[in-house]
Design an enzyme around this catalytic site. Sequence first.
Site, PDB file in Angstrom:
ATOM      1  N   ILE A 135       0.873  -1.185   0.039  1.00 19.83           N
ATOM      2  CA  ILE A 135       0.001  -0.136   0.070  1.00 19.83           C
ATOM      3  C   ILE A 135       0.852   1.004   0.005  1.00 19.83           C
ATOM      4  O   ILE A 135       0.706   2.282  -0.691  1.00 19.83           O
ATOM      5  CB  ILE A 135      -1.126   0.068   1.174  1.00 19.83           C
ATOM      6  CG1 ILE A 135      -2.056  -1.249   1.013  1.00 19.83           C
ATOM      7  CG2 ILE A 135      -1.613   1.281   1.397  1.00 19.83           C
ATOM      8  CD1 ILE A 135      -2.991  -1.326   2.176  1.00 19.83           C
ATOM      9  N   ILE A 165      -4.273   5.611   7.369  1.00 20.58           N
ATOM     10  CA  ILE A 165      -4.966   4.495   6.542  1.00 20.58           C
ATOM     11  C   ILE A 165      -4.773   3.327   6.861  1.00 20.58           C
ATOM     12  O   ILE A 165      -5.002   2.291   6.386  1.00 20.58           O
ATOM     13  CB  ILE A 165      -4.978   4.761   5.111  1.00 20.58           C
ATOM     14  CG1 ILE A 165      -3.472   4.548   4.681  1.00 20.58           C
ATOM     15  CG2 ILE A 165      -5.163   6.137   4.409  1.00 20.58           C
ATOM     16  CD1 ILE A 165      -3.125   4.690   2.904  1.00 20.58           C
ATOM     17  N   SER A 166      -3.973   3.164   8.046  1.00 21.74           N
ATOM     18  CA  SER A 166      -3.642   1.742   8.479  1.00 21.74           C
ATOM     19  C   SER A 166      -4.650   1.379   9.663  1.00 21.74           C
ATOM     20  O   SER A 166      -5.719   0.705   9.459  1.00 21.74           O
ATOM     21  CB  SER A 166      -2.427   1.884   9.314  1.00 21.74           C
ATOM     22  OG  SER A 166      -2.147   2.673  10.205  1.00 21.74           O
ATOM     23  N   ARG A 167      -4.394   1.547  10.994  1.00 20.22           N
ATOM     24  CA  ARG A 167      -5.347   1.212  12.122  1.00 20.22           C
ATOM     25  C   ARG A 167      -5.502   2.356  12.946  1.00 20.22           C
ATOM     26  O   ARG A 167      -4.264   2.877  13.242  1.00 20.22           O
ATOM     27  CB  ARG A 167      -4.961  -0.010  12.902  1.00 20.22           C
ATOM     28  CG  ARG A 167      -5.219  -1.440  11.901  1.00 20.22           C
ATOM     29  CD  ARG A 167      -6.636  -1.643  12.006  1.00 20.22           C
ATOM     30  NE  ARG A 167      -7.070  -2.894  11.301  1.00 20.22           N
ATOM     31  CZ  ARG A 167      -7.079  -2.940   9.884  1.00 20.22           C
ATOM     32  NH1 ARG A 167      -7.018  -2.109   9.080  1.00 20.22           N
ATOM     33  NH2 ARG A 167      -7.408  -4.307   9.427  1.00 20.22           N
ATOM     34  N   ASP A 216      -8.723   7.770   8.225  1.00 22.11           N
ATOM     35  CA  ASP A 216      -9.936   6.693   7.709  1.00 22.11           C
ATOM     36  C   ASP A 216     -10.088   5.900   8.809  1.00 22.11           C
ATOM     37  O   ASP A 216     -11.058   4.986   8.698  1.00 22.11           O
ATOM     38  CB  ASP A 216      -9.441   5.970   6.326  1.00 22.11           C
ATOM     39  CG  ASP A 216     -10.125   5.183   5.661  1.00 22.11           C
ATOM     40  OD1 ASP A 216     -11.580   5.386   5.818  1.00 22.11           O
ATOM     41  OD2 ASP A 216     -10.181   3.939   5.576  1.00 22.11           O
ATOM     42  N   GLU A 258     -14.349   2.458  16.440  1.00 18.32           N
ATOM     43  CA  GLU A 258     -14.998   2.654  15.150  1.00 18.32           C
ATOM     44  C   GLU A 258     -16.583   2.430  15.082  1.00 18.32           C
ATOM     45  O   GLU A 258     -16.942   1.123  15.286  1.00 18.32           O
ATOM     46  CB  GLU A 258     -14.261   2.179  13.811  1.00 18.32           C
ATOM     47  CG  GLU A 258     -13.119   2.609  13.875  1.00 18.32           C
ATOM     48  CD  GLU A 258     -12.214   1.774  12.642  1.00 18.32           C
ATOM     49  OE1 GLU A 258     -11.088   2.384  12.079  1.00 18.32           O
ATOM     50  OE2 GLU A 258     -12.773   0.894  11.975  1.00 18.32           O
ATOM     51  N   HIS A 270     -13.507   4.240   7.854  1.00 20.24           N
ATOM     52  CA  HIS A 270     -12.770   3.048   7.195  1.00 20.24           C
ATOM     53  C   HIS A 270     -13.257   2.442   6.062  1.00 20.24           C
ATOM     54  O   HIS A 270     -13.582   1.210   5.800  1.00 20.24           O
ATOM     55  CB  HIS A 270     -13.014   2.030   8.324  1.00 20.24           C
ATOM     56  CG  HIS A 270     -11.742   0.877   8.514  1.00 20.24           C
ATOM     57  ND1 HIS A 270     -11.270   0.259   9.608  1.00 20.24           N
ATOM     58  CD2 HIS A 270     -11.032   0.487   7.574  1.00 20.24           C
ATOM     59  CE1 HIS A 270     -10.374  -0.314   9.516  1.00 20.24           C
ATOM     60  NE2 HIS A 270     -10.046  -0.408   8.132  1.00 20.24           N
ATOM     61  N   ILE A 271     -13.006   3.158   4.959  1.00 22.17           N
ATOM     62  CA  ILE A 271     -13.451   2.824   3.565  1.00 22.17           C
ATOM     63  C   ILE A 271     -12.258   2.524   2.725  1.00 22.17           C
ATOM     64  O   ILE A 271     -12.407   2.770   1.366  1.00 22.17           O
ATOM     65  CB  ILE A 271     -14.341   3.771   3.065  1.00 22.17           C
ATOM     66  CG1 ILE A 271     -13.932   5.349   3.169  1.00 22.17           C
ATOM     67  CG2 ILE A 271     -15.774   3.568   3.702  1.00 22.17           C
ATOM     68  CD1 ILE A 271     -14.634   6.481   2.628  1.00 22.17           C
ATOM     69  N   GLY A 272     -11.174   2.292   3.218  1.00 23.36           N
ATOM     70  CA  GLY A 272      -9.923   2.163   2.269  1.00 23.36           C
ATOM     71  C   GLY A 272     -10.127   1.052   1.227  1.00 23.36           C
ATOM     72  O   GLY A 272      -9.925   1.208  -0.245  1.00 23.36           O
ATOM     73  N   SER A 273     -10.910  -0.123   1.565  1.00 24.72           N
ATOM     74  CA  SER A 273     -11.070  -1.132   0.255  1.00 24.72           C
ATOM     75  C   SER A 273     -12.421  -1.067  -0.182  1.00 24.72           C
ATOM     76  O   SER A 273     -12.812  -2.058  -0.988  1.00 24.72           O
ATOM     77  CB  SER A 273     -10.895  -2.387   0.817  1.00 24.72           C
ATOM     78  OG  SER A 273     -11.774  -2.618   1.942  1.00 24.72           O
TER      79      SER A 273
END
Length: 270
Positions: A106, A186-188, A212, A217, A236-239
């Site tokens: 990534i 964009i990780s955790r 993100d 959450e 949390h919409i990275g994927s």
Amino acid sequence: WYHKPVINEELLQSLPNLKVVASSGVGIDHLDLKLLSSYGVKVSNTPFIVSTDTADLGMALLLASSRRLVEGHEMAVSPDTEYFPADWLGVEVSGATLGIVGMGTIGYKVAERAKAFEMKILYHNRNQRKEEEENAVGAVYCKKIDDLLQQSDFVLLAVNLTPQTHKLIGKRELELMKPTATLINISRGLVVDQDALVEVLQNKVIKAAALDVTYPEPLPRDHPLLKLKNVIITPHIGSATKKTRWIMMEEMAESIQAGLAGLPIPREVL
């Protein structure tokens, strides 16, 4: 999916025939691999398909924060807006320095995108990338994370959550950043000390944050991060694109079928 159901000892004891746990996405910090292995259960994830969309979102957050898109939208649609102020300004992306913490799949894809924006790229990773990979995106390796934090206009986090990266970015690290810098995660959520982040944002120790991921959450509705103008938070919409989520489902189903048939499991987590 989304860490549900919780895979704990109680569940494992109630499922004596369980053979495989297929987890969506790349992160496996929510799974106790030793516990699962002790029950003879195998684990798979979907690590590769998520990388392109997550890198896209990383750049989207960087651009949205730098050009204050959320604030600008609110101003443009507000019934109270009578004129657009001439001194309402964002910060430049082209020519700025991006520091990427975690140069895995990534992180490297983020670097490829940042190169197209003519950004200077620094990165910190457990291992230095090959010289040809660095040259392809113009990335410079920082052995010490402190050097990256002090030089970067944007710091983007793309590491896995492990005991070593838990609260990797705390008050000390945030105070090393430029007062004009933006943190992008964009990780955790747990990679960042969230209380420290609130404090430095409130006190303008750093300019902004674009997240993100948070913990928990979603955040409690009265959380101070939700009230700050210099913060953008996405759910949390990275994927989260149709094509990627479909392929993730297919990969999970493939792993389940292989596990049930006693075949080698694609993308098994060891």
